[in-house]
Each structure stands twice: as structure tokens, then as C-alpha cells.
Design a protein around this motif. Structure first.
Motif, short mmCIF file in Angstrom:
data_model
loop_
_atom_site.label_atom_id
_atom_site.label_comp_id
_atom_site.label_asym_id
_atom_site.label_seq_id
_atom_site.Cartn_x
_atom_site.Cartn_y
_atom_site.Cartn_z
N ALA A 138 38.37 34.13 -3.01
CA ALA A 138 38.38 35.58 -3.23
C ALA A 138 37.12 36.37 -3.32
O ALA A 138 36.90 37.49 -2.65
CB ALA A 138 39.10 35.86 -4.57
N ALA A 139 36.23 36.00 -4.22
CA ALA A 139 34.87 36.66 -4.19
C ALA A 139 34.19 36.66 -3.02
O ALA A 139 33.67 37.92 -2.65
CB ALA A 139 34.14 36.11 -5.25
N GLY A 160 32.69 44.86 0.08
CA GLY A 160 32.98 45.11 -1.48
C GLY A 160 31.61 44.65 -2.18
O GLY A 160 31.67 43.70 -2.84
N ILE A 161 30.54 45.38 -2.05
CA ILE A 161 29.32 44.84 -2.53
C ILE A 161 29.05 45.59 -3.86
O ILE A 161 29.01 45.01 -4.99
CB ILE A 161 28.08 45.10 -1.49
CG1 ILE A 161 28.25 44.32 -0.17
CG2 ILE A 161 26.74 44.49 -2.28
CD1 ILE A 161 28.40 42.86 -0.24
N GLU A 171 32.46 49.35 -8.79
CA GLU A 171 33.41 49.17 -7.66
C GLU A 171 34.46 47.89 -7.90
O GLU A 171 35.75 48.07 -7.40
CB GLU A 171 32.94 49.12 -6.36
CG GLU A 171 32.18 50.54 -5.82
CD GLU A 171 30.85 50.32 -6.42
OE1 GLU A 171 29.96 50.85 -5.49
OE2 GLU A 171 30.39 49.52 -7.11
N LEU A 172 33.78 47.13 -8.62
CA LEU A 172 34.61 45.74 -8.62
C LEU A 172 34.91 45.30 -10.08
O LEU A 172 35.16 44.21 -10.46
CB LEU A 172 33.68 44.46 -7.99
CG LEU A 172 33.39 44.71 -6.61
CD1 LEU A 172 32.40 43.74 -6.11
CD2 LEU A 172 34.53 44.88 -5.58
N ARG A 173 34.76 46.14 -11.08
CA ARG A 173 34.78 45.92 -12.41
C ARG A 173 36.11 45.23 -12.75
O ARG A 173 36.25 44.46 -13.68
CB ARG A 173 34.67 47.28 -13.31
CG ARG A 173 34.36 47.14 -14.68
CD ARG A 173 34.21 48.33 -15.47
NE ARG A 173 34.02 48.27 -17.01
CZ ARG A 173 34.84 48.26 -17.76
NH1 ARG A 173 36.12 48.55 -17.19
NH2 ARG A 173 34.72 48.00 -18.82
N GLU A 174 37.13 45.68 -11.94
CA GLU A 174 38.51 45.10 -12.39
C GLU A 174 39.05 44.09 -11.56
O GLU A 174 40.21 43.52 -11.73
CB GLU A 174 39.57 46.33 -12.41
CG GLU A 174 39.29 47.61 -13.45
CD GLU A 174 39.09 47.08 -14.86
OE1 GLU A 174 39.84 46.03 -15.32
OE2 GLU A 174 38.09 47.60 -15.66
#
Length: 436
Positions: free
Chosen positions: A351-352, A360-361, A404-407
Motif C-alpha cells: 500500500a505504501a 503521493g509523496i 498529505e499522508l497523515r491519515e
């Protein structure tokens, strides 16, 4: 000087020697394999061509040519060859061999090759007895070992010797050994043909061991009627030919069945496929690599010790080879098959990686950026970073992931095996860090 009786006895025995003995190379150019040791300009070739006294340790798996190289060195340099077995010889025998070598050197000027097979079995006192001969060059000492000499040989002896590492023979090397033995006058002298399928079977059975391949070939030749076929080999060595093409469907089908049996927790089925691969001559390192991958891909945090066992088995196989290495592989297979299963690690990194591939950087938060180079402080790098070890439980609330990827959730543990405890801990840590 040898007596006439000794010469007659040696001549009578020559025709009854095992095929592996008769086919020993008579010079370095006849040695098959070990190209890294025998090429032009290599230390071994220079030492032999210079005919200088030397001390060598030959380290490698069984059947890779350690004894053969010792014989070749003695033959090419026209030195006496004296073999001492570390299994049966003691300090008394070692000293007697050295004393005889000194007398021979003093009386005729002829040097002696003192070959000690399985030298790792010598204790410290026995190895100490070799030191004066090595240091004073009374003999050309050659020690053969299948075990790491850095662990089994005393430092003074090892430091005075050249260490050469031998590798398992490739399948092409083994085929060359067999072809030469079939045609050579010292071998079968063309009296028996070797069918291509039988040669492939013998190659697989040899497992990189030239001596084993010649032993099996000789056994098959004794019952063959003009041609050695697969059926003849099977009868001679009591080993059925496993139908297994490493370049074809069988290779992929068997390894697939192997992995899926471990994933399904069927230890017996997994052991069957393991045995099938080993008996067919599959590279044990390939099998070990698949087990190491499986330990993280299908077990992961449900049993973190599974990866340790798999890596240890891979290292053991590299260290000792087959056939003993199959025990290490079997232990790892059983452990993996019976371990609780989780693919959470696989899903997490998948997923990462998918987010990264989609762009999604995001930016590394300023307080996490490197502040060690000049000018970083002016850019605000590292400012406001809180050192977790300064806080209770080693935890402090601050942003780690890009905004942007916190959640995003990547690692979503199962409740299987040991992962249940990691699931509880991760749930609490994540809630604390996110302020939830």
C-alpha cells in the motif's frame, strides 16, 4: 628407495583403484572447476610453477577437489606425497611424518607435501606440532577442511599459510568430469556409453561433488550392458530419477506447491515438496531464499522469530551445503508451516509503495529534516524536533508523515499469533500520535 616388491604391489593395485582415484588430474590444466584458483597468474599457479615451499589451506565442500589439488601440487613439483588423516592420526604420527620429511630433505634435497585431510579435527596440540615444519619450510603443508578455518585452525598456523576457498562444481563441470571418465583410458575407456538422460541424472545426484558423480558412474558401469541409461543408474545407486526440469513447468509447479503448502500450514506437504526439490538437485540456496521471503510475506509479525529461523537456515546451507543442509531447510520449513500466518507486512509495504507510485509523496516535515549541514538552520530544518527518548515511554506527539499522508493506514495487523500484541500496541501508539 622403494623396493621391487613395493613397485610390484603398487602396479598390481593400480588397476583396482576406484574410478575417482584413477581419474585424478595429473596437472593443473586437467583440473575441472575452480577457475578462480587456477587461472594464469593466480597465487596457486605461481607457487606451483615456482616450485617454492608453501603452506596452503584448502577450504570447501566435499568433492570439490581438495585432495586432488594436493596430489597435483605434489606431482607437478615432483615432491613426495605423504597423507595424514586428522581422524586417526595423533601428535606422534604428525611428528614422525615431519621428521621423515626432514631426513629426506637433508639426504636427497627432495621436498615433501604433507597433506592433512579434515585438518579442522586436529586439536590445538596437534596443530602446534605442525608449526615448526611450516615455519621452517621443512614440508609443503596442505590442509583440507570443510569447516571455516577461522574458527577451527589456530591463528599462528593460519597466518603462515595461504587460504584458498574452493567452490562447489557447477553442473557443466560435473558433466565434463563424467564425459572425461567415460572416454579416458584411465576410466571406462569408451567401453560403455552414457545416455544423455543418464548423464543429467548423475549430474543432479552429484550435487556439485565430483567424487560422488564418479562413484555413481562406476557403480552404474558395473551393471550396464553396453550403455548406462537412467534405469541402470537408478538400479546402481538405488535412487529414482525425479522428473524435474529446472527450466520448465515442473520447477514452477513444485515451488508453487511448496510455498502454498507452507501458507496453508500443511507441514507434511511442504516437506514432500522440499524433499522432491532436493532429490532432483535443485539449488538449496534457491530454496532457502524462498523460505526467507515466505517468513516475511506470509508470517510476518504473527511470529517474528520465523524470519530469524529462515535466515539462519539460509546461512547454514551456505556454510555446510548438502546433504546435511537439508536438515536446516526442513527445520525452517516446519517452523514456517506451523507458524501463525499474517500478510499484514506484505499489504503494508504494498500500500505504501502504491501511494508513492501514484505521486503521493508529500514533503518531509521541517522538524524532521536533516539539520547537520551548514545553512540548514536558516531554512528551519530540525527546528522544533522533539527527541522521543526525552519523554515518558519514549513517545512524543508530533507529525512524522507528510501532511498529505497523515491519515493513511498501511500496517493493519491481524490478531494472529504474536501479532495480536503488536496490534494492541500499534493501536495505542497511533491514537496517541494522531491525537485521537
Amino acid at each position: 628407495m622403494d623396493s621391487l616388491f613395493d613397485s610390484a604391489a603398487e602396479e598390481a593395485h593400480r588397476g583396482h583403484e576406484p574410478l575417482a582415484v584413477r581419474m585424478r588430474p595429473r596437472g593443473l590444466d586437467e583440473v575441472i572447476g575452480q577457475r578462480h584458483l587456477l587461472g594464469p597468474g593466480t597465487p596457486l599457479r605461481r607457487l606451483v610453477e615456482a616450485e617454492a615451499p608453501m603452506s596452503l589451506f584448502l577450504w570447501g565442500p566435499p568433492g570439490t577437489g581438495k585432495t586432488t589439488l594436493a596430489y597435483v601440487v605434489a606431482g607437478v613439483t615432483k615432491r613426495r606425497f605423504v597423507e595424514v588423516s586428522a581422524v586417526s592420526a595423533g601428535v606422534k604420527e604428525v611428528r614422525a611424518a615431519i621428521e621423515q620429511a626432514r631426513r629426506e630433505l637433508g639426504m636427497s634435497g627432495r621436498q615433501t607435501v604433507l597433506f592433512v585431510d579434515e585438518v579442522h579435527r586436529f586439536n590445538k596440540a596437534q596443530q602446534d606440532a605442525l608449526l615448526p615444519a611450516v615455519e621452517n619450510r621443512w614440508v609443503t603443508f596442505i590442509g583440507a577442511t570443510t569447516e571455516n578455518p577461522f574458527f577451527s585452525v589456530i591463528s599462528p598456523l593460519l597466518s603462515r599459510s595461504l587460504l584458498l576457498t574452493l567452490e562447489s562444481l557447477s553442473e557443466d563441470d560435473i558433466r565434463s568430469v563424467l564425459e572425461r571418465a567415460v572416454a579416458d583410458p584411465r576410466g571406462l575407456d569408451g567401453s560403455t556409453k552414457l545416455a544423455p538422460e543418464a548423464a543429467e541424472h548423475l549430474t543432479r545426484l552429484a550435487g556439485g561433488d565430483a567424487r560422488r558423480s564418479l562413484t555413481y558412474l562406476e557403480a552404474a558401469s558395473l551393471i550396464a550392458d553396453g550403455e548406462i541409461t537412467v534405469e541402470v543408474v537408478e538400479r546402481a545407486v538405488d535412487k529414482a530419477a525425479v522428473r524435474y526440469d529446472r527450466q520448465g513447468d515442473q520447477h514452477y509447479d513444485v515451488i508453487s506447491g511448496f510455498i502454498k503448502s507452507m501458507r496453508g500450514s500443511d507441514a507434511d506437504a511442504a516437506l514432500h515438496y522440499l524433499a522432491r526439490m532436493i532429490e532432483a538437485g535443485e539449488d538449496p540456496r534457491f530454496i532457502a531464499r524462498r523460505i526467507v521471503i515466505f517468513a516475511s510475506e506470509d508470517v510476518g509479525m504473527a511470529d517474528p522469530t520465523c524470519l530469524q529461523v529462515a535466515v539462519a537456515a539460509a546461512q547454514a546451507v551456505e556454510f555446510i551445503g548438502l546433504p546435511e543442509g537439508r536438515l536446516n531447510l526442513a527445520q525452517a520449513v516446519i517452523h514456517c508451516a506451523l507458524a501463525p500466518k499474517s500478510n499484514a507486512v506484505t499489504n503494508a509495504i504494498g500500500a505504501a509503495s502504491e501511494d508513492v507510485r501514484r505521486g503521493g509523496i508529500g514533503h518531509v516535515p521541517n522538524h524532521l529534516r536533516d539539520a547537520h549541514y551548514g545553512g540548514a538552520g536558516k531554512l528551519g530544518h530540525g527546528k522544533g524536533y522533539k527527541y522521543p527518548h526525552d519523554f515518558e515511554h519514549g513517545l512524543v506527539r508530533q507529525d512524522y508523515a507528510p501532511q498529505e499522508l497523515r491519515e493513511r493506514r498501511y500496517y493493519q495487523p491481524t490478531r494472529h499469533g504474536a501479532e495480536a500484541a503488536f496490534a494492541d500496541r500499534w493501536s495505542k501508539i497511533r491514537s496517541f500520535l494522531r491525537g485521537q
